[in-house]
Scaffold this active site. Structure first.
Site: not given
Length: 487
Positions: A19, A47, A50, A52, A118, A230, A271, A328, A352, A363, A368-369
């Site tokens: 971000a 990040s 990460a 994902g 996912e 997670h 999740r 997580h 975040e 989420r 998130s990314l």
């Protein structure tokens, strides 16, 4: 003579994860002078780890509306629709922009982007770079572009001690080394707070630093009771405790097995459901883990996961991987609008560290990314419209009390025990006297929400209360949190 400790800029960005990097580049490409302050060297942030990808409606059988619906289902009645609409509509554009910045996403032999599946997604819509090395690839590339941009000044290894306020407006920041940065707008991109829990997938620095800076400057916080756990973090392997095994591996066919080798959950459920199922199975069978069977998964698609496990002496191509839930991602953060503006003029929050209501109570994987880039870009554009700060006669005075409080191990253990996957009023009340302010805020928000919703499960209030749909626990100053409805 100018003060040598004062650095003048237009946009100050705190944090060099996805971000922060994207916000800095967006502002610089618009012609602004930017100062990027990072406590770590570039390309070594949360990040970076990460696994994902970036969720975006790119496939022929997908659409922004379908992406929004999946986001809302995962968020359990608490997703702010306006925030979700911004994310899903602008996500494809940021994927294109990242490619223009040099990020190379995984593609098939025809050059089409490979899309992963996912948990909680109804279709394949997650783009990756290097399989489960997406964060690493993206942050490395953006860091390289930032380092070469003459309009961006980078302060590496520099910690912010306080935000600089003047007349109720944030006009910059003060650093622990005595330097100050004055700017027309300050963007906090400092990451999350999941390392406040003793068992976590996060790096040690994810302690809610930005939240404490913002709160000390008068900004509101929200939704701190919603900490996502997670379901598949490695356990019992020395050196890899808490190492995250990406959800994308389950998207490629990996299964979760109990002590008897039986499946006990639909692996691609949201999740919160999977984590609770893992937790319940462990308790029922008296074990400290369940097993992830990824023997049928193509190891070449997830080189960093497979490589890390093999370095630890476990080959996932032949052996089951012991996993258990770990803290997580905190859905809550600094209250921010759809341009990242907080409740304090001149201060923005993205990634975040922010709470726009996008993630609701749970989420959706890989949103998130996407949020980092969509909201990071929007915040940078909005920040350029802030007025220049008035000339200051002196550098900001140091805060009277420490803005940043690091947690003791006892705080982290207490949060895991009393604000973990399952909570009770009795347990949460033990956190009200904790020395760490965020631990107290988590407890106060969790006590206020007398229901079970998404990542927040109260065993003394096991049902979801429909009357609380759209209501968010907001912390303002030292007042007790209040439930506020966000349209």
């Amino acid at each position: 003579m100018p003060d040598p400790h004062l650095h003048e800029t237009e946009i100050a960005v705190v944090g060099a994860g996805g971000a922060g990097l994207y916000a800095a580049l967006t502002a610089a490409r618009a012609g602004a002078r930017v100062t990027l302050v990072s406590a770590t060297p570039l390309a070594f942030t949360a990040s970076y780890w990460a696994q994902g990808g970036i969720a975006a409606a790119l496939a022929a059988d997908d659409s922004p509306d379908l992406h929004r619906q999946d986001t809302e289902v995962a968020g359990r009645g608490l997703v702010r629709r306006s925030a979700a609409n911004v994310l899903v509509r602008e996500a494809p554009g940021v994927v294109d922009d990242l490619q223009r910045l040099g990020v190379r996403f995984d593609a098939d032999r025809h050059g089409r982007l490979s899309l992963g599946l996912e948990g909680g997604h109804s279709v394949r819509r997650v783009v990756h770079a290097g399989g489960s090395a997406t964060g690493r690839r993206v942050v490395r590339q953006l860091s390289a572009v930032v380092a070469e941009d003459p309009r961006i000044t980078v302060f590496e290894g520099t910690r912010v001690s306080a935000l600089w306020t003047d007349g109720g407006r944030v006009v910059g920041l003060a650093c622990e080394d005595g330097r100050a940065v004055r700017a027309r707008a300050t963007i906090l991109a400092t990451g999350g707070a999941a390392a406040l829990w003793s068992r976590t997938t996060n790096p040690p620095g994810s302690l809610g630093i930005g939240l404490m800076l913002a709160h000390a400057a008068g900004a509101a916080l929200a939704d701190l009771e919603f900490a996502q756990f997670h379901p598949t973090a490695v356990t019992g392997i020395p050196g890899r405790e808490g190492f995250l095994v990406t959800e994308a591996i389950r998207g490629e066919g990996a299964r979760l097995l109990d002590r008897d080798g039986e499946r006990f959950v639909e692996e691609l459920s949201p999740r919160d459901e999977v984590s609770r199922a893992v937790w319940a199975t462990m308790r029922a069978q008296g074990t400290d883990h369940v097993d992830l069977d990824m023997r049928m998964v193509d190891a070449g698609k997830f080189p960093n996961v497979v490589g890390a496990l093999r370095e630890s002496g476990l080959d996932p191509a032949t052996t089951l991987v012991p996993v258990a839930p770990a803290a997580h991602y905190v859905m809550g953060g600094i209250v921010a609008d759809l341009d990242g503006a907080t409740t304090v003029p001149g201060l923005y929050a993205v990634g975040e560290s922010a709470c726009t209501g996008l993630h609701g109570a749970n989420r959706l994987a890989s949103n998130s990314l996407t949020e980092c880039f969509v909201l990071g870009g929007r915040a940078a554009q909005a920040a350029l419209g802030e007025p220049a700060p008035r000339a200051a006669t002196a550098l900001p005075a140091p805060p009277r009390e420490a803005t940043i409080v690091l947690p003791e191990r006892a705080t982290q253990e207490a949060l895991w025990t009393h604000a973990g996957i399952e909570r009770t009023a009795e347990g949460l009340r033990t956190l009200l006297d904790d020395p760490h302010p965020l631990a107290r805020f988590v407890a106060r928000c969790a006590l206020l929400r007398e229901e079970s919703r998404g990542a927040h499960r109260r065993t003394d209030f096991p049902e979801l209360d429909p009357a609380l749909d759209g209501h968010h626990a907001v912390v303002r100053g030292e007042d007790e949190p209040r439930l506020e409805h966000w349209a």
